[in-house]
Design a protein around this motif. Sequence first.
Motif, short mmCIF file in Angstrom:
data_model
loop_
_atom_site.label_atom_id
_atom_site.label_comp_id
_atom_site.label_asym_id
_atom_site.label_seq_id
_atom_site.Cartn_x
_atom_site.Cartn_y
_atom_site.Cartn_z
N LEU A 77 -5.03 -46.65 17.25
CA LEU A 77 -4.96 -45.50 18.05
C LEU A 77 -3.84 -44.74 17.57
CD1 LEU A 77 -6.30 -43.87 20.35
CD2 LEU A 77 -5.12 -45.27 21.94
N LEU A 78 -2.81 -45.41 17.68
CA LEU A 78 -1.61 -44.46 17.07
C LEU A 78 -1.46 -43.92 15.92
CD1 LEU A 78 1.51 -46.84 18.10
CD2 LEU A 78 1.19 -44.49 18.86
N PHE A 79 -2.06 -44.49 14.76
CA PHE A 79 -2.23 -43.63 13.58
C PHE A 79 -3.29 -42.93 13.46
CE2 PHE A 79 0.10 -47.53 11.50
CZ PHE A 79 1.03 -46.58 10.88
N PHE A 80 -4.40 -42.98 14.54
CA PHE A 80 -5.37 -42.02 14.50
C PHE A 80 -4.68 -40.71 15.07
CE2 PHE A 80 -9.24 -45.01 14.59
CZ PHE A 80 -9.82 -44.59 13.57
N VAL A 81 -4.23 -40.83 16.14
CA VAL A 81 -3.36 -39.69 16.80
C VAL A 81 -2.19 -39.12 15.96
CG1 VAL A 81 -2.19 -39.10 18.75
CG2 VAL A 81 -3.98 -40.63 19.19
N VAL A 82 -1.52 -39.88 15.27
CA VAL A 82 -0.66 -39.10 14.53
C VAL A 82 -1.41 -38.32 13.43
CG1 VAL A 82 1.34 -39.54 12.74
CG2 VAL A 82 1.17 -40.64 14.95
N GLY A 83 -2.38 -39.16 12.64
CA GLY A 83 -3.08 -38.33 11.84
C GLY A 83 -3.61 -36.92 12.09
N ALA A 84 -4.18 -36.91 13.47
CA ALA A 84 -4.45 -35.52 14.13
C ALA A 84 -3.56 -34.66 14.16
CB ALA A 84 -5.44 -35.91 15.31
N ILE A 85 -2.38 -34.95 14.54
CA ILE A 85 -1.14 -34.19 14.65
C ILE A 85 -0.77 -33.52 13.43
CG2 ILE A 85 1.54 -34.08 15.35
CD1 ILE A 85 0.76 -36.35 17.13
N LYS A 86 -0.70 -34.53 12.50
CA LYS A 86 -0.43 -34.19 10.87
C LYS A 86 -1.76 -33.25 10.59
CE LYS A 86 0.91 -35.75 6.43
NZ LYS A 86 1.19 -36.90 5.70
N GLU A 87 -2.73 -33.34 10.73
CA GLU A 87 -3.70 -32.30 10.35
C GLU A 87 -3.60 -31.05 10.95
OE1 GLU A 87 -8.51 -31.96 10.78
OE2 GLU A 87 -7.62 -33.87 11.31
N ARG A 88 -3.11 -30.98 12.20
CA ARG A 88 -2.83 -29.70 12.89
C ARG A 88 -1.67 -28.98 12.34
NH1 ARG A 88 -6.30 -32.79 15.59
NH2 ARG A 88 -7.89 -31.76 17.26
N TYR A 89 -0.62 -29.66 12.42
CA TYR A 89 0.84 -29.06 12.08
C TYR A 89 1.19 -29.16 10.82
CZ TYR A 89 2.18 -29.34 17.24
OH TYR A 89 2.27 -29.01 18.55
N GLY A 90 0.34 -29.96 9.75
CA GLY A 90 0.66 -30.09 8.44
C GLY A 90 2.00 -30.75 8.20
N THR A 91 2.43 -31.52 9.29
CA THR A 91 3.47 -32.27 8.91
C THR A 91 3.53 -33.55 9.92
OG1 THR A 91 5.99 -32.57 9.03
CG2 THR A 91 5.12 -31.09 10.24
N ALA A 92 4.27 -34.58 9.79
CA ALA A 92 4.49 -35.69 10.83
C ALA A 92 6.05 -35.71 11.08
CB ALA A 92 3.98 -37.03 10.39
#
Length: 594
Positions: free
Chosen positions: A360-375
């Motif tokens: 779940l953490l990696f799914f959510v962080v992947g979505a954050i990176k998709e929106r912001y373009g960075t992690a």
Amino acid sequence: MSWVLIALLGVPLAGAAVLLVPSRADAAAGGRLLRTHALVVSGVTFALSLVPVAVFGGGDTTGGRFSTNLAWVPGLDLRFHLGVDGVSLPLVVLTTLLTFLCFVYLCWGRADGPGQLLRPKPEGGRPRALVFTLLILEVGMIGTFLALDLLLFFVFFEVVLIPMYFVIAIWGGRARRAAAIKFILYTLLGSVVLLLGLLFVWAQTGTLDMVALARAHGAGMSRSAQILAFVAVGAGLAVKTPMWPLHTWLPAAHTEAPTVGSVLLAGVLLKMGTYGFARIAIPILPEGAAVVAPWLGAFAVIGIIYGSLACLAQRDLKRMIAYSSIGHMGFVLLGFATLTPVGVNAALFGNIAHGLITALLFFVVGAIKERYGTADIPALGGGMLSRLPRLASLLTFACVASLGLPGLAGFWGEMLALLGAFEPATGLPRPLYLVFMAIGGIGTVLTAAYFLVMLSRVTHGRPTVTVHAPLLASVGGPGEGTGAKAVVGEAAEDIRAGGGGSTTGRGDVTAGEGGSTAGEGDVTTGGEGSTAGGGDGGPLAAPANAGAGRMRDVTGYELAAWVPLVVLIVLLGLWPKVLLSITDPVVQSLLGAP
């Protein structure tokens, strides 16, 4: 019912084989056939894994009710021996579930335009190859947990390495090739040591049958032979776990892997190493385990502290979660090191809990990176609860589950591991294990610290930091800019992006050489510039925020992939008996308990 085990391997293998045949019809249909194929194959495999759950008896012991034992290489007495019991069944279901959810995340919804086949755009393209690779990976993961022959176990254990290498090397981030090479070198070297240990067991006992070896509890092997075999087998498994100090391949692999690669790597592949301790090292080599267990416990608690301190120093969200896995798997290893039913059950429970929560953490962080373009944590700018309240809430939930909040799945594995260390097996030095327990307790405090610090920086406060934002809004024209930035909230910096170096006012972004400009609060990006950092940069299907002019919160396909994980995390947290009642009878048998 042994056909179920064959089908669990045969369905994804056949699904991958079908993809080797070129399909013009799929290209004409805009990739719909590929997406349907991936969902159906992974969905059927997941449904098949539930069949043993439906008829599983709590009293089953090693090998379980489902078993297939066929001649494989008669001249060497090698057998194609598969089986499922309380140790392997939860991991098989976890594997098929996460694979299915990865395809839901990739394939759900519609495609916009030719060649747009999977939702988060794989950096390396080739969506058909990606689906093929993930299905082959699923075959290897399931086979590892089903195998009851030492050599067959090793074959499946190695099968997963090649597809995961390609997942990282082709569809990963900018440093993907270096990360993939490091991953394959470390794991192959560990596998060589593992193979030597397994062959040594074969030479000493004359059999590769894991069921017979577990029931013998080391009979036929001297104490010194068991110690040597345990060190070799344990070292090979420790690389995959990973155990400190054999962990250094993990952060780079997680950081550079695409979202689905990180989910399967953390959720399943790490469990293959710890599963080997429960299935092979401890029950087959009990005297060796008793000698090496204090060292295993020492390495485990060092990993707990090291992983937690490393997390406090991280700027990248994916890298932080990767280091957190080292700490959490340290609790799993500590449970095994106690050599008690309580500790081993804690380790098996922690395996499943970590797989669900970290996925779940990696799914959510992947979505954050998709929106912001960075992690990058400082670049995200804070204030996510005000901008993306649902996404930020899911991130918060996953973090508090990972730090071991009572009532959620992460609590039981860590608590029971510490309880096992309080009363280790007879013959182990209890004062030393009390020290391990105290150090592990400090690790839980540090775990809470790094997650809460991260949440305070990402989800709270006002969004006042400039962030890279290639996907904040609809995809623009043919621009080539790669430096698009957005000012979040009240920040009033000028943004310069692309070859033209255009400048806009507050909250606006100009991207691409064409100099296209978006209105206040909007972002327009174009062409190759829509991917920043590789991996999960841009959409191949409709972007999560296409046409909206600003970032969209959690979408329907994301909820479809994530809600099952949330439900299971809560279920196992409130009702741990549902899992412990499956694992405990087999653990008692493997440890030789009366």
